[in-house]
Design a protein around this motif. Structure first.
Motif, PDB file in Angstrom:
ATOM      1  N   UNK A   3      14.923 -10.350  -3.851  1.00 33.14           N
ATOM      2  CA  UNK A   3      14.370 -11.648  -3.330  1.00 33.14           C
ATOM      3  C   UNK A   3      13.304 -11.125  -2.470  1.00 33.14           C
ATOM      4  N   UNK A   4      12.804 -10.013  -2.092  1.00 32.23           N
ATOM      5  CA  UNK A   4      11.596  -9.589  -1.282  1.00 32.23           C
ATOM      6  C   UNK A   4      10.759  -8.611  -1.967  1.00 32.23           C
ATOM      7  N   UNK A   5      10.418  -8.989  -3.055  1.00 31.34           N
ATOM      8  CA  UNK A   5       9.509  -8.128  -3.819  1.00 31.34           C
ATOM      9  C   UNK A   5       7.922  -8.162  -3.090  1.00 31.34           C
ATOM     10  N   UNK A   6       7.715  -9.149  -2.416  1.00 35.76           N
ATOM     11  CA  UNK A   6       6.453  -9.284  -1.793  1.00 35.76           C
ATOM     12  C   UNK A   6       6.502  -8.213  -0.440  1.00 35.76           C
ATOM     13  N   UNK A   7       7.501  -8.824   0.457  1.00 40.11           N
ATOM     14  CA  UNK A   7       7.820  -8.094   1.749  1.00 40.11           C
ATOM     15  C   UNK A   7       8.059  -6.484   1.474  1.00 40.11           C
ATOM     16  N   UNK A   8       8.821  -6.292   0.483  1.00 43.04           N
ATOM     17  CA  UNK A   8       9.132  -4.801   0.248  1.00 43.04           C
ATOM     18  C   UNK A   8       7.889  -3.864  -0.339  1.00 43.04           C
ATOM     19  N   UNK A   9       7.217  -4.424  -1.219  1.00 40.23           N
ATOM     20  CA  UNK A   9       5.760  -4.054  -1.487  1.00 40.23           C
ATOM     21  C   UNK A   9       4.839  -3.681  -0.395  1.00 40.23           C
ATOM     22  N   UNK A  10       4.673  -4.966   0.464  1.00 38.30           N
ATOM     23  CA  UNK A  10       3.887  -4.594   1.747  1.00 38.30           C
ATOM     24  C   UNK A  10       4.315  -3.585   2.624  1.00 38.30           C
ATOM     25  N   UNK A  11       5.693  -3.834   2.862  1.00 33.59           N
ATOM     26  CA  UNK A  11       6.283  -2.739   3.905  1.00 33.59           C
ATOM     27  C   UNK A  11       6.203  -1.176   3.113  1.00 33.59           C
ATOM     28  N   UNK A  12       6.224  -1.183   2.060  1.00 35.76           N
ATOM     29  CA  UNK A  12       5.906   0.283   1.368  1.00 35.76           C
ATOM     30  C   UNK A  12       4.663   0.633   1.353  1.00 35.76           C
ATOM     31  N   UNK A  13       3.555  -0.308   1.091  1.00 38.66           N
ATOM     32  CA  UNK A  13       2.345  -0.064   1.202  1.00 38.66           C
ATOM     33  C   UNK A  13       2.078   0.437   2.807  1.00 38.66           C
ATOM     34  N   UNK A  14       2.524  -0.314   3.869  1.00 38.93           N
ATOM     35  CA  UNK A  14       2.366   0.219   5.012  1.00 38.93           C
ATOM     36  C   UNK A  14       2.633   1.615   5.453  1.00 38.93           C
ATOM     37  N   UNK A  15       3.650   2.253   4.621  1.00 40.61           N
ATOM     38  CA  UNK A  15       4.042   3.670   4.697  1.00 40.61           C
ATOM     39  C   UNK A  15       3.013   4.328   4.154  1.00 40.61           C
ATOM     40  N   UNK A  16       2.404   4.264   3.034  1.00 34.62           N
ATOM     41  CA  UNK A  16       1.267   4.689   2.398  1.00 34.62           C
ATOM     42  C   UNK A  16       0.264   4.988   3.256  1.00 34.62           C
ATOM     43  N   UNK A  17      -0.118   3.758   3.737  1.00 35.22           N
ATOM     44  CA  UNK A  17      -1.223   3.504   4.792  1.00 35.22           C
ATOM     45  C   UNK A  17      -1.169   4.349   6.195  1.00 35.22           C
ATOM     46  N   UNK A  18       0.039   4.299   6.409  1.00 35.66           N
ATOM     47  CA  UNK A  18       0.314   5.353   7.632  1.00 35.66           C
ATOM     48  C   UNK A  18       0.145   6.683   7.349  1.00 35.66           C
ATOM     49  N   UNK A  19       0.294   7.245   6.154  1.00 40.81           N
ATOM     50  CA  UNK A  19       0.192   8.561   5.941  1.00 40.81           C
ATOM     51  C   UNK A  19      -0.923   9.043   5.674  1.00 40.81           C
ATOM     52  N   UNK A  20      -1.974   8.000   5.102  1.00 45.16           N
ATOM     53  CA  UNK A  20      -3.289   8.310   4.744  1.00 45.16           C
ATOM     54  C   UNK A  20      -4.170   8.275   6.116  1.00 45.16           C
ATOM     55  N   UNK A  21      -3.721   7.272   7.009  1.00 42.18           N
ATOM     56  CA  UNK A  21      -4.342   7.409   8.297  1.00 42.18           C
ATOM     57  C   UNK A  21      -4.235   8.590   9.204  1.00 42.18           C
ATOM     58  N   UNK A  22      -2.921   8.936   9.090  1.00 47.34           N
ATOM     59  CA  UNK A  22      -2.637  10.095   9.857  1.00 47.34           C
ATOM     60  C   UNK A  22      -3.236  11.371   9.238  1.00 47.34           C
ATOM     61  N   UNK A  23      -3.600  11.568   7.976  1.00 46.22           N
ATOM     62  CA  UNK A  23      -4.506  12.452   7.456  1.00 46.22           C
ATOM     63  C   UNK A  23      -5.812  12.472   8.064  1.00 46.22           C
ATOM     64  N   UNK A  24      -6.466  11.139   7.860  1.00 44.33           N
ATOM     65  CA  UNK A  24      -7.786  11.135   8.142  1.00 44.33           C
ATOM     66  C   UNK A  24      -8.176  11.050   9.660  1.00 44.33           C
ATOM     67  N   UNK A  25      -7.141  10.486  10.391  1.00 43.39           N
ATOM     68  CA  UNK A  25      -7.341  10.377  11.925  1.00 43.39           C
ATOM     69  C   UNK A  25      -7.016  11.369  12.521  1.00 43.39           C
ATOM     70  N   UNK A  26      -6.617  12.458  12.030  1.00 48.08           N
ATOM     71  CA  UNK A  26      -6.190  13.942  12.699  1.00 48.08           C
ATOM     72  C   UNK A  26      -7.531  14.496  13.196  1.00 48.08           C
ATOM     73  N   UNK A  27      -8.829  14.430  12.323  1.00 47.34           N
ATOM     74  CA  UNK A  27     -10.027  14.965  12.474  1.00 47.34           C
ATOM     75  C   UNK A  27     -10.550  14.477  13.978  1.00 47.34           C
TER      76      UNK A  27
END
Length: 308
Positions: free
Chosen positions: A169-193
């Motif tokens: 019952x939470x496909x949109x919410x789950x997809x958004x929250x999973x996407x936030x995890x991926x965004x977090x990982x990419x931001x960490x990679x790029x922001x380190x510099x």
């Protein structure tokens, strides 16, 4: 280190800061000495009925306790509004040190009943809202780094158990929250510099969202494992200079337990018998064997037997 010293002189923007987890984060950050910019347009759980009253109440509470706070108006998903919040924060206080992306709404429905409008609305606030403020803050920090200023930027995003494992019952919410995890990982990679860390928290807490899912909002007197305040000390540490070694992670908060989640990793496998490309005809048996099941059933996985 005293409570006030942890975040003394640091300036933090918190989205969704008027209620629940966001309110708790704002008060905790202020208690540790941070200047807090409270962003919350005060919508209902499904995104309607805007009212900045809750955010103003948090600002007043912080000021009443001797802290420094101001409103950061606009929707978290509004590109121009978040750009203005970052610019106003820097011009008012001379700096920006951390952001906490917490804003969110819910429009739960099973996939076959979910409308395009509801899907778009949930991803707009959760995922786009997290990206929008992150992008403007990172642009500021990168510019500061290029000009030779020391940068110790911190980004704290908010995911959930639904983002980690999904929920009916939470496909949109789950997809958004999973996407936030991926965004977090990419931001960490790029922001380190340029001196920026990015992490996400996954709190287990009694909020309006858990109530809507039928999980209740009961918080017992005294300390409670479901109190939203349990997550806020983690947010305070992640916003501090102390946490500069820690980035790209998801922290699950379960009462008084802090759990570092493990990312996706290589699991069980089988190799094509030919030694070359996989053959579709061998995949069924190969995967059953790899997962510990065998022809005739999936009992080893706890599923009903499948006859062939």
């Amino acid at each position: 280190m005293t409570q006030k010293n942890l975040l003394e002189d640091r300036v933090v923007i918190v989205t969704g800061g008027g209620r629940g987890l966001g309110r708790s984060h704002c008060l905790e950050l202020a208690a540790h000495g941070a200047t807090v910019v409270v962003n919350d347009i005060g919508v209902s759980l499904d995104g309607g009925q805007a009212d900045d009253g809750p955010a103003q109440e948090v600002v007043d509470t912080i000021r009443g306790a001797g802290g420094t706070a101001m409103l950061g108006p606009g929707s978290a998903s509004d590109w121009d509004a978040m750009g203005d919040v970052v610019a106003t924060t820097v011009s008012t206080f001379g700096r920006l040190d951390a952001i906490v992306n917490n804003a969110g709404i819910l429009r739960d429905s099973v996939i076959v009943n979910l409308t395009e409008q509801d899907w778009d609305a949930v991803l707009d606030v959760h995922l786009k809202g997290t990206f929008t403020l992150t992008r403007h803050a990172c642009a500021h920090w990168r510019s500061a780094h290029k000009s030779g200023q020391p940068v110790r930027g911190r980004i704290v995003n908010t995911t959930s158990g639904a983002g980690l494992a999904g929920n009916v019952g939470q496909s949109a919410y789950s997809a958004a929250k999973a996407g936030i995890i991926a965004l977090t990982q990419v931001t960490a990679m790029e922001g380190a510099r340029y001196g920026v860390t990015a992490n996400a928290i996954s709190p287990i807490a009694a909020t309006r969202m858990t109530a809507s899912a039928g999980l209740g909002t009961e918080v017992s007197e005294g300390w409670s494992p479901l109190d939203p305040e349990n997550a806020s000390p983690v947010v305070a540490w992640l916003c501090s200079e102390q946490s500069g070694w820690f980035t790209g992670q998801v922290l699950r908060i379960d009462g008084n337990e802090l759990i570092a989640m493990e990312p996706w990793r290589t699991g069980r496998s089988f190799v094509a018998q030919s030694g070359e490309r996989l053959d579709a005809a061998e995949i069924d048996l190969g995967m059953r064997q790899a997962l510990g099941a065998f022809p005739g059933g999936l009992a080893a996985l706890g599923s009903p037997a499948v006859s062939r």
